[in-house]
Motif scaffolding. Structure first.
Motif, PDB file in Angstrom:
ATOM      1  N   ARG A   7       0.819  -1.198   0.000  1.00  0.00           N
ATOM      2  CA  ARG A   7       0.000   0.000   0.000  1.00  0.00           C
ATOM      3  C   ARG A   7       0.856   1.252   0.000  1.00  0.00           C
ATOM      4  O   ARG A   7       0.626   2.188  -0.731  1.00  0.00           O
ATOM      5  CB  ARG A   7      -0.929  -0.015   1.209  1.00  0.00           C
ATOM      6  CG  ARG A   7      -2.137   0.883   1.043  1.00  0.00           C
ATOM      7  CD  ARG A   7      -2.822   1.082   2.366  1.00  0.00           C
ATOM      8  NE  ARG A   7      -1.829   1.427   3.395  1.00  0.00           N
ATOM      9  CZ  ARG A   7      -1.955   1.121   4.670  1.00  0.00           C
ATOM     10  NH1 ARG A   7      -3.013   0.457   5.081  1.00  0.00           N
ATOM     11  NH2 ARG A   7      -1.038   1.465   5.544  1.00  0.00           N
ATOM     12  N   PHE A   8       1.903   1.223   0.835  1.00  0.00           N
ATOM     13  CA  PHE A   8       2.676   2.467   0.925  1.00  0.00           C
ATOM     14  C   PHE A   8       3.499   2.747  -0.321  1.00  0.00           C
ATOM     15  O   PHE A   8       4.013   3.826  -0.501  1.00  0.00           O
ATOM     16  CB  PHE A   8       3.538   2.522   2.188  1.00  0.00           C
ATOM     17  CG  PHE A   8       4.200   1.256   2.569  1.00  0.00           C
ATOM     18  CD1 PHE A   8       3.693   0.492   3.614  1.00  0.00           C
ATOM     19  CD2 PHE A   8       5.344   0.824   1.912  1.00  0.00           C
ATOM     20  CE1 PHE A   8       4.321  -0.672   3.988  1.00  0.00           C
ATOM     21  CE2 PHE A   8       5.961  -0.342   2.294  1.00  0.00           C
ATOM     22  CZ  PHE A   8       5.445  -1.093   3.329  1.00  0.00           C
ATOM     23  N   SER A  55       2.108   2.813  -3.200  1.00  0.00           N
ATOM     24  CA  SER A  55       1.223   3.599  -4.058  1.00  0.00           C
ATOM     25  C   SER A  55       1.264   5.075  -3.685  1.00  0.00           C
ATOM     26  O   SER A  55       0.946   5.932  -4.494  1.00  0.00           O
ATOM     27  CB  SER A  55      -0.204   3.059  -3.962  1.00  0.00           C
ATOM     28  OG  SER A  55      -0.649   3.227  -2.639  1.00  0.00           O
ATOM     29  N   ALA A  56       1.668   5.378  -2.444  1.00  0.00           N
ATOM     30  CA  ALA A  56       1.720   6.776  -2.032  1.00  0.00           C
ATOM     31  C   ALA A  56       3.050   7.421  -2.386  1.00  0.00           C
ATOM     32  O   ALA A  56       3.306   8.562  -2.046  1.00  0.00           O
ATOM     33  CB  ALA A  56       1.476   6.887  -0.531  1.00  0.00           C
ATOM     34  N   SER A  75       8.076   8.641   2.522  1.00  0.00           N
ATOM     35  CA  SER A  75       7.100   9.075   1.530  1.00  0.00           C
ATOM     36  C   SER A  75       6.619  10.501   1.770  1.00  0.00           C
ATOM     37  O   SER A  75       6.557  11.306   0.841  1.00  0.00           O
ATOM     38  CB  SER A  75       5.894   8.137   1.519  1.00  0.00           C
ATOM     39  OG  SER A  75       6.124   7.110   0.611  1.00  0.00           O
ATOM     40  N   GLY A  76       6.318  10.803   3.008  1.00  0.00           N
ATOM     41  CA  GLY A  76       5.764  12.117   3.329  1.00  0.00           C
ATOM     42  C   GLY A  76       6.717  13.231   2.960  1.00  0.00           C
ATOM     43  O   GLY A  76       6.367  14.161   2.220  1.00  0.00           O
ATOM     44  N   ASN A 128       7.254  13.499  -0.698  1.00  0.00           N
ATOM     45  CA  ASN A 128       6.093  14.097  -1.348  1.00  0.00           C
ATOM     46  C   ASN A 128       6.138  15.606  -1.247  1.00  0.00           C
ATOM     47  O   ASN A 128       5.788  16.315  -2.190  1.00  0.00           O
ATOM     48  CB  ASN A 128       4.804  13.574  -0.719  1.00  0.00           C
ATOM     49  CG  ASN A 128       4.156  12.549  -1.628  1.00  0.00           C
ATOM     50  OD1 ASN A 128       4.265  12.668  -2.836  1.00  0.00           O
ATOM     51  ND2 ASN A 128       3.518  11.562  -1.049  1.00  0.00           N
ATOM     52  N   LYS A 170       2.251  12.534  -4.981  1.00  0.00           N
ATOM     53  CA  LYS A 170       1.031  11.805  -4.635  1.00  0.00           C
ATOM     54  C   LYS A 170       0.368  12.495  -3.442  1.00  0.00           C
ATOM     55  O   LYS A 170       1.058  13.038  -2.575  1.00  0.00           O
ATOM     56  CB  LYS A 170       1.386  10.356  -4.268  1.00  0.00           C
ATOM     57  CG  LYS A 170       2.021   9.600  -5.416  1.00  0.00           C
ATOM     58  CD  LYS A 170       0.982   9.022  -6.361  1.00  0.00           C
ATOM     59  CE  LYS A 170       1.561   8.593  -7.680  1.00  0.00           C
ATOM     60  NZ  LYS A 170       2.406   7.411  -7.634  1.00  0.00           N
ATOM     61  N   ASP A 178      -1.534  13.288   0.030  1.00  0.00           N
ATOM     62  CA  ASP A 178      -1.278  12.754   1.378  1.00  0.00           C
ATOM     63  C   ASP A 178      -2.359  11.766   1.773  1.00  0.00           C
ATOM     64  O   ASP A 178      -3.530  11.990   1.522  1.00  0.00           O
ATOM     65  CB  ASP A 178      -1.251  13.915   2.389  1.00  0.00           C
ATOM     66  CG  ASP A 178      -0.096  14.847   2.088  1.00  0.00           C
ATOM     67  OD1 ASP A 178       1.027  14.343   1.912  1.00  0.00           O
ATOM     68  OD2 ASP A 178      -0.339  16.073   2.000  1.00  0.00           O
ATOM     69  N   LYS A 179      -1.912  10.675   2.380  1.00  0.00           N
ATOM     70  CA  LYS A 179      -2.895   9.688   2.784  1.00  0.00           C
ATOM     71  C   LYS A 179      -2.699   9.388   4.253  1.00  0.00           C
ATOM     72  O   LYS A 179      -1.582   9.332   4.717  1.00  0.00           O
ATOM     73  CB  LYS A 179      -2.718   8.421   1.965  1.00  0.00           C
ATOM     74  CG  LYS A 179      -3.536   8.499   0.683  1.00  0.00           C
ATOM     75  CD  LYS A 179      -3.318   7.274  -0.187  1.00  0.00           C
ATOM     76  CE  LYS A 179      -3.910   7.494  -1.553  1.00  0.00           C
ATOM     77  NZ  LYS A 179      -3.471   6.483  -2.495  1.00  0.00           N
TER      78      LYS A 179
END
Lengths: 422, 392
Positions: A12-13, A15-16, A88-89, A92, A419, A421-422
């Protein structure tokens, strides 16, 4: 069901993660490999750093499969996963900042970043450099053939002929100007000028190929479909026997001792240029016109598309890039002979185009890379390689008749976008 | 499900421990030799022969416990790579063997199309390479690290021209060759040159050509038959030889036919049959009527693989033996592959009067061997009979 859910959770991570994240992940991976790759390989009982993601080692010595897979996991998958999981954060945010710059600026920044990764990765072994250079050239070839076969919907078989024209023209220019050889004698210019002359030689090759393509285009575009295939095939043979009989160019013996001008950055720049220009071409008005000609020529004509001009321009454009690829090819191998540009090479390019996907820039890139990597990785299987690759091809043709990623637009903005933020 | 994954993990770890225990045993220095062969592609038979010969050679070495350098025996490993009879693949495989596998010497590629670019790679990495079969002068030219196992076209062409003149006293010849293929074309040119030097301008009364994969030669052959030539020279590969000779006989050519070393395959007779009987060709060695180590080699090969070895096998064998000779005369095996390669190259260049199955040879400064050629006559039973030996 449980494992699948776990699997999905695990990925899942990913995809971010934006494109920049992947680049960061790979950068960490190649830096790890560069710094301590030898030690890791030694600890895992491998003789050396596996050159092509361990495929060669696994097929030659099955006993080393666990070691090689462990190496891939530690060196490549672990950094990638960790970057995806924890960075990721931040990435991003950086990607979003970059995204605010003008498109050309951040695209170039991304390209430089990509090149650094490739350079570090390939720097570990010269075998990687050769493989990657030939793969890049295959990308240019596939893209340019896709312009004719995919975007214009004609079936052209003269691509290796254009390639040969480009290869021989570029080689002749560099041999006359920058190399001491037995065909043309002493170099006319000092050798430090050679890298600057190389683009000119390549473009000359491209132009000659484009002029050559006129010879096919003018008489044959009165016909369509199978007839063009036959005429273009004939053109390929004409070029081949022309060079075979031209003693000045070395004839069937071939032409050798080209200077080593096609180094990794040169090939990379030309490949990036070709992707950019070809992508612009196919998304421009004339590109749309080519699509219209493919779908219905009469209708296109009625809609004021100058079909004849469109077809000739597209054909020449594709031939130009085939010529460039040929010139690079000649300077990577430092030897060309007419036999190289035969049916076999043509079949290879066709495979890459149809495997990757018609009418698609991404498809061509994927087709060229996967075919080249597969062909290199399966080499230890010798004869079985030529059973496995065609079987894959047949399966693709059955389940995805237009290729893996057909009819998709290549949008650099979308690819490089951060991407959410999730 | 859980059990299965447990078992898989267990197997994985068991294998892992097995494979990693390599470094516990301590690494013994091995001598690695690369074989760059066309196993798939246009000439798979050549690749198969190369591979078989290399295996037979390795067997010998393993029996002896390895190659002996300065009193110590080192195990040998051969690394066979498939170059698909393509130039770019030959470059890739050569680079791979030199940089990844760290071979001390490369044997192959066989045909010039691959040997020229691959030789460039070997030379730039300062790795010795012996191409057993490549006859193009460019393969070794200006490349101190590249050697070859066979004689060159500039020797073979004139040698055949002289043979026809001295042996039979012919003065008029005809040539039929493939203009699109490097080897026949070069040979045809050298033959013509020296024939005209011997017998005056215009003594090659008919000089006809065709293109690769042509199957009908009747127009060229009719011209040749009517030209009044006394001998026909066909420097072609075995598959074309069969077609050409058969059609020539049908059109009424009864005079002798001369061929080159490309005839020396067992396939020639299988395809051509009785039409080829009585023809002469030059080659590297004659299988029928061989003596000494040549006979020993042929008998062993035949017993092991079930067919008579052709010139590719014999030349590959000699190249391997040359490599072995050069490695054995090292003063030490330092393990520093770059230094060892240079020494092996120096040793190779120094080899004089090496006794091989294709005759004695010494290397010139260009890396080309000086060796004798054999003229073979195809007997009435289809055997390649030794006729004469011609030395430079």
């Amino acid at each position: 069901m449980k494992p699948i859910i776990r699997f999905k959770k695990f990925f899942r991570f990913f995809s971010a993660m934006p494109a920049l994240g992947w680049l960061f992940g790979f950068l960490t991976a190649v830096i790890i490999e560069y710094l301590i790759g030898d030690n890791i390989a030694w600890m895992l009982g491998l003789p050396k750093i596996p050159a092509l993601f361990g495929f060669l080692i696994m097929l030659k010595k099955p006993l080393l499969i666990p070691g090689a897979s462990a190496y891939i996991i530690i060196v490549y998958l672990l950094p990638l996963t960790l970057t995806a999981r924890f960075c990721s954060g931040t990435i991003n945010k950086i990607a979003a900042k970059l995204y605010k710059l003008p498109t050309p600026v951040y695209t170039v920044l991304y390209l430089i970043f990509l090149y650094i990764i490739i350079d570090i990765w390939a720097g570990i072994s010269d075998y990687r450099i050769v493989t990657i250079k030939l793969t890049f050239i295959a990308i240019i070839l596939t893209l340019s053939l896709n312009v004719i076969n995919g975007y214009m919907g004609e079936f052209s078989c003269s691509h290796t002929g254009f390639m040969a024209l480009g290869a021989y023209t570029a080689s002749t220019v560099t041999l006359i100007l920058c190399a001491n050889d037995k065909l043309f004698g002493e170099a006319l210019l000092p050798s430090y000028l050679a890298p600057f002359l190389f683009p000119i030689a390549l473009i000359a090759g491209g132009i000659i190929a484009a002029i050559g393509s006129l010879l096919v285009a003018i008489p044959s575009f009165r016909t369509r479909g199978d007839y063009l295939a036959i005429i273009s095939l004939a053109f390929m043979f004409i070029v081949k026997s022309l060079i075979e009989n031209l003693e000045v160019l070395g004839g069937a013996r071939g032409m050798g001792s080209q200077p080593h001008l096609a180094n990794l950055p040169t090939v990379f720049i030309w490949t990036a240029l070709s992707i950019w220009i070809i992508n612009n071409f196919v998304t421009s008005i004339i590109g749309k016109a080519t699509n219209a000609v493919r779908d219905n020529e009469t209708a296109a004509n009625a809609m004021t598309v100058n079909t004849r001009k469109t077809k000739i321009v597209t054909f020449m454009f594709a031939a130009f890039w085939a010529g460039i690829a040929g010139g690079l090819f000649a300077h990577v191998l430092c030897y060309v002979n007419p036999g190289t540009f035969g049916i076999k090479k043509l079949a290879e390019i066709f495979t890459m185009v149809y495997f990757g996907g018609l009418n698609s820039v991404v498809g061509s890139i994927i087709g060229a890379i996967s075919f080249n990597l597969a062909s290199e990785a399966l080499r230890p299987l010798e004869l079985f390689k030529w059973i496995i690759i065609p079987v894959i091809m047949i399966l693709i043709m059955i389940y995805k008749p237009t290729g893996l990623v057909a009819f998709k637009e290549f949008n650099i903005k979308k690819i490089l976008a951060p991407k959410g933020d999730k | 499900m859980k059990k299965l994954s447990l078992i898989l993990t267990a197997i994985f770890f068991a294998l892992f421990v097995l494979s990693t225990s390599g470094w516990c045993w301590g690494k013994k220095k091995t001598i690695k030799i690369g074989i760059n062969a066309p196993i798939t592609g246009d000439i798979p038979k050549v690749g198969e022969n190369t591979k078989n010969t290399a295996k037979m050679w390795l067997e010998d070495i393993e029996k002896a416990g390895g190659i002996e350098i300065a009193g110590e025996k080192y195990p040998v490993e051969i690394i066979v790579e498939d170059n698909e009879a393509q130039a770019e693949s030959a470059v890739k495989t050569n680079t791979k063997m030199i940089t990844e596998d760290e071979v001390i010497i490369v044997i192959g590629p066989q045909s010039s199309k691959q040997a020229i670019p691959a030789g460039g790679v070997a030379n730039s990495y300062a790795t010795p390479m012996i191409s057993p079969w490549s006859t193009n002068p460019d393969t070794t030219k200006d490349r101190p690290y590249v050697f070859r196992g066979c004689f060159l076209d500039p020797f073979q062409g004139p040698m055949l021209a002289n043979f026809a003149k001295n042996e039979f006293g012919y003065t008029k010849a005809a040539v039929l060759y493939d203009v699109a293929s490097d080897y026949p074309k070069g040979l045809a040119e050298y033959f013509k040159q020296s024939w005209e030097k011997n017998n005056g301008e215009g003594s090659v009364v008919s000089y006809e050509s065709f293109t690769t994969k042509d199957a009908d030669f009747s127009s060229q052959l009719t011209k040749i038959v009517n030209s009044g030539a006394e001998v026909l020279f066909v420097p072609q590969y075995y598959n074309e030889v069969a077609l050409i000779v058969k059609q020539a006989r049908e059109l009424g050519w009864k005079k002798p036919i001369l061929g080159s070393d490309s005839w020396g395959s067992s396939e020639t007779i299988t395809l051509c049959g009785s039409d080829c009987y009585g023809a002469f060709f030059s080659t590297h060695y004659a299988a029928a009527g061989a003596e000494g180590i040549t006979k020993e080699f042929i008998d062993r090969y035949k017993e092991k693989y079930g067919y008579v070895p052709d010139d590719v096998c014999a030349l590959t064998w000699d190249s391997l033996k040359l490599a072995q000779n050069a490695i054995e005369s090292l003063t030490e095996f330092s393990g520093d592959i770059k230094k060892d390669r240079v020494k092996v190259k120096n040793n190779l260049a120094k080899i004089k009067n090496f006794e091989g199955v294709t005759g004695n040879m010494s290397f010139t400064s260009d890396g080309d061997p000086v060796k004798c050629a054999v003229i073979v006559k195809i007997s009435d039973t289809g055997e390649f009979r030794f006729y004469k030996s011609v030395c430079p």
